[in-house]
Design a protein around this motif. Structure first.
Motif, mmCIF file in Angstrom:
data_model
loop_
_atom_site.group_PDB
_atom_site.id
_atom_site.type_symbol
_atom_site.label_atom_id
_atom_site.label_comp_id
_atom_site.label_asym_id
_atom_site.label_seq_id
_atom_site.Cartn_x
_atom_site.Cartn_y
_atom_site.Cartn_z
ATOM 1 N N VAL A 124 0.862 -1.181 0.000
ATOM 2 C CA VAL A 124 0.000 0.000 0.000
ATOM 3 C C VAL A 124 0.906 1.241 0.000
ATOM 4 N N PHE A 125 0.789 2.040 -1.044
ATOM 5 C CA PHE A 125 1.532 3.306 -1.120
ATOM 6 C C PHE A 125 0.842 4.312 -0.207
ATOM 7 N N LYS A 126 1.608 4.931 0.729
ATOM 8 C CA LYS A 126 1.031 5.892 1.677
ATOM 9 C C LYS A 126 1.795 7.205 1.635
ATOM 10 N N GLU A 127 1.054 8.297 1.710
ATOM 11 C CA GLU A 127 1.654 9.633 1.715
ATOM 12 C C GLU A 127 0.697 10.584 2.439
ATOM 13 N N THR A 128 1.285 11.521 3.189
ATOM 14 C CA THR A 128 0.485 12.546 3.864
ATOM 15 C C THR A 128 0.655 13.867 3.124
ATOM 16 N N LEU A 129 -0.458 14.388 2.616
ATOM 17 C CA LEU A 129 -0.445 15.631 1.850
ATOM 18 C C LEU A 129 -1.092 16.750 2.661
ATOM 19 N N ASN A 155 -4.204 12.179 4.617
ATOM 20 C CA ASN A 155 -3.654 10.834 4.440
ATOM 21 C C ASN A 155 -4.177 10.207 3.144
ATOM 22 N N VAL A 156 -3.237 9.771 2.331
ATOM 23 C CA VAL A 156 -3.570 9.130 1.057
ATOM 24 C C VAL A 156 -2.965 7.741 1.056
ATOM 25 N N SER A 157 -3.760 6.745 0.670
ATOM 26 C CA SER A 157 -3.245 5.376 0.572
ATOM 27 C C SER A 157 -3.794 4.735 -0.693
ATOM 28 N N ILE A 158 -2.907 3.968 -1.379
ATOM 29 C CA ILE A 158 -3.267 3.355 -2.660
ATOM 30 C C ILE A 158 -2.635 1.968 -2.719
ATOM 31 N N PRO A 159 -3.435 0.904 -2.932
ATOM 32 C CA PRO A 159 -2.859 -0.442 -3.028
ATOM 33 C C PRO A 159 -2.162 -0.649 -4.376
ATOM 34 N N TYR A 160 -1.182 -1.568 -4.393
ATOM 35 C CA TYR A 160 -0.475 -1.841 -5.654
ATOM 36 C C TYR A 160 0.014 -3.282 -5.664
ATOM 37 N N ALA A 161 0.249 -3.797 -6.864
ATOM 38 C CA ALA A 161 0.885 -5.092 -7.087
ATOM 39 C C ALA A 161 1.710 -4.943 -8.358
ATOM 40 N N VAL A 162 3.025 -4.780 -8.182
ATOM 41 C CA VAL A 162 3.905 -4.489 -9.310
ATOM 42 C C VAL A 162 5.173 -5.328 -9.205
ATOM 43 N N ALA A 163 5.950 -5.309 -10.286
ATOM 44 C CA ALA A 163 7.209 -6.051 -10.311
ATOM 45 C C ALA A 163 8.243 -5.379 -9.404
ATOM 46 N N ARG A 164 9.172 -6.187 -8.878
ATOM 47 C CA ARG A 164 10.246 -5.640 -8.053
ATOM 48 C C ARG A 164 11.091 -4.655 -8.881
ATOM 49 N N GLY A 165 11.484 -3.569 -8.255
ATOM 50 C CA GLY A 165 12.266 -2.554 -8.946
ATOM 51 C C GLY A 165 11.426 -1.469 -9.608
ATOM 52 N N THR A 166 10.094 -1.612 -9.501
ATOM 53 C CA THR A 166 9.213 -0.577 -10.067
ATOM 54 C C THR A 166 9.239 0.665 -9.179
ATOM 55 N N GLU A 167 9.197 1.843 -9.816
ATOM 56 C CA GLU A 167 9.152 3.099 -9.072
ATOM 57 C C GLU A 167 7.749 3.683 -9.191
ATOM 58 N N LEU A 168 7.153 4.026 -8.029
ATOM 59 C CA LEU A 168 5.820 4.618 -7.995
ATOM 60 C C LEU A 168 5.947 6.128 -7.832
ATOM 61 N N VAL A 169 5.202 6.864 -8.654
ATOM 62 C CA VAL A 169 5.272 8.331 -8.657
ATOM 63 C C VAL A 169 3.878 8.890 -8.431
ATOM 64 N N LEU A 170 3.718 9.692 -7.360
ATOM 65 C CA LEU A 170 2.446 10.341 -7.063
ATOM 66 C C LEU A 170 2.519 11.802 -7.510
#
Length: 370
Positions: free
Chosen positions: A305-310, A342-357
């Motif tokens: 789960v990608f989490k970030e506080t905005l 608080n922002v949260s987003i689930p993910y399922a990606v390959a190892r080494g992937t970079e997530l950009v919000l």
């Protein structure tokens, strides 16, 4: 018969004698001509030998005269046109600048561009070569002349989304040292039937003449005070289907996860609160729980789960989470509206992937899945 034959032979020998005499005469004449040519050539050699010095002097004199003429032409061409000083025409009206150039026998090459001020229209902004330079008459002088301001009145922004107006003003005045319109971001908010972030009023009013830089103030809609949203039923939905629902609903989702129990499927929603098919105010929060593998990896995918506080926003802004694969390919996981916090987003990606919000197409955070 004997007489006739004798007569014919006499005539033949007579003609032969005549032809022989003609040949002798021709040879004598030819010999005399050749003799004369030899005598004339001998006379020429004697004359050349007697007058050789005079001929040589005459040739040298001719060469010197030609050299003097050549040098004179060369120096005249090098000297060329008269040298003049480039006048200072920056800040002057174009008509006055052209007159000064004409007096100096200089030729302008014009380039038009927009400037910061409305009153600059028709004024010389730049020149090249600069004032004071010494150049030859007839030289071209580059002059940059103002077209005036890119706009001279305030546009009508009422009914537009604030994000699109920001981008419009930014592109309109790119490269300006003093933008003609500066947006006051201390916005005024009120509940309204218009969509969140829609401009309800503006000051100055549309079509106001611009003579100096102005500050644009606007009022924004917070959306309807009584806007109700039906909560979708998410239980047993896959991760990708859940992200699609996020994109279509005015709700704020708080995601968490646990290991699967009994026959619960990996990567699926196992519970939510409030439950589905109930109505709440727009942008209320909904808690959603996923079943993720115990080691957080399954079939070559990393779950999380990608989490970030905005910062909190007075109206919903567009958020987007993108994935950049190790190979460099980039794609959007989900795009939705959020009020911040608080922002949260689930993910399922390959190892080494970079997530950009990103927030309204501006990058806000990055996370490397490893």
């Amino acid at each position: 018969m004997a007489y006739k034959k004798s007569h014919v032979l006499e005539r033949f020998f007579e003609r032969h004698k005549r032809f022989h005499r003609c040949c002798l005469q021709y040879n004598r004449r030819k010999g005399m001509k050749i003799h004369r040519l030899r005598e004339d050539f001998a006379d020429f050699l004697e004359s050349l030998e007697a007058n050789g010095k005079a001929l040589i002097l005459m040739s040298l004199l001719t060469i010197m005269v030609m050299a003097v003429i050549t040098m004179a032409v060369f120096f005249l061409s090098v000297k060329g046109k008269e040298e003049v000083m480039v006048p200072n025409v920056v800040g002057k009206e174009l008509s006055a600048a052209l007159l000064e150039m004409q007096v100096k026998e200089l030729y302008p090459k014009l380039q038009m561009k927009y400037s910061n001020f409305v009153d600059d229209k028709g004024t010389v902004l730049e020149q090249s070569p600069p004032a004071g330079s010494i150049v030859k008459a007839g030289r071209r002088i580059n002059l940059v002349v103002s077209r005036g301001a890119v706009i001279d009145t305030v546009k009508d922004y009422v009914g537009q989304k604030i994000d699109s107006v920001k981008l419009d003003l930014q592109s309109l005045f790119t490269g300006y040292t003093r933008p003609l319109i500066v947006l006051d971001e201390n916005f005024s908010y009120e509940f309204n039937e218009q969509e969140e972030g829609t401009i309800l009023w503006q000051d100055p009013a549309p079509d106001t003449k611009i003579s100096d830089p102005i500050v644009l103030k606007v009022g924004l809609s917070k959306g309807s005070q009584y806007d109700k949203v039906k909560i979708p039923s998410l239980e047993n939905l896959s991760l990708n289907d859940t992200l699609l629902v996020m994109n279509r609903t005015k709700l704020l989702y708080d995601f968490s996860f646990r290991t699967p129990e009994l026959d619960e499927g990996i990567g699926r929603v196992v519970s939510q609160l409030p439950v589905g098919d109930t109505y709440v105010n727009a942008y209320s929060r909904v808690s959603v729980v996923f079943a993720f593998p115990e080691d957080m990896e399954e079939n070559g995918l990393i779950y999380g789960v990608f989490k970030e506080t905005l910062q909190e926003f007075p109206y919903a802004v567009e958020l987007k989470l993108e994935a950049i694969l190790p190979e460099g390919d980039r794609y959007a996981l989900v795009q939705f509206y959020h009020l911040g916090g608080n922002v949260s987003i689930p993910y399922a990606v390959a190892r080494g992937t970079e997530l950009v919000l990103s927030i309204s197409n501006k990058e806000a955070a990055r996370f490397l899945v490893d």
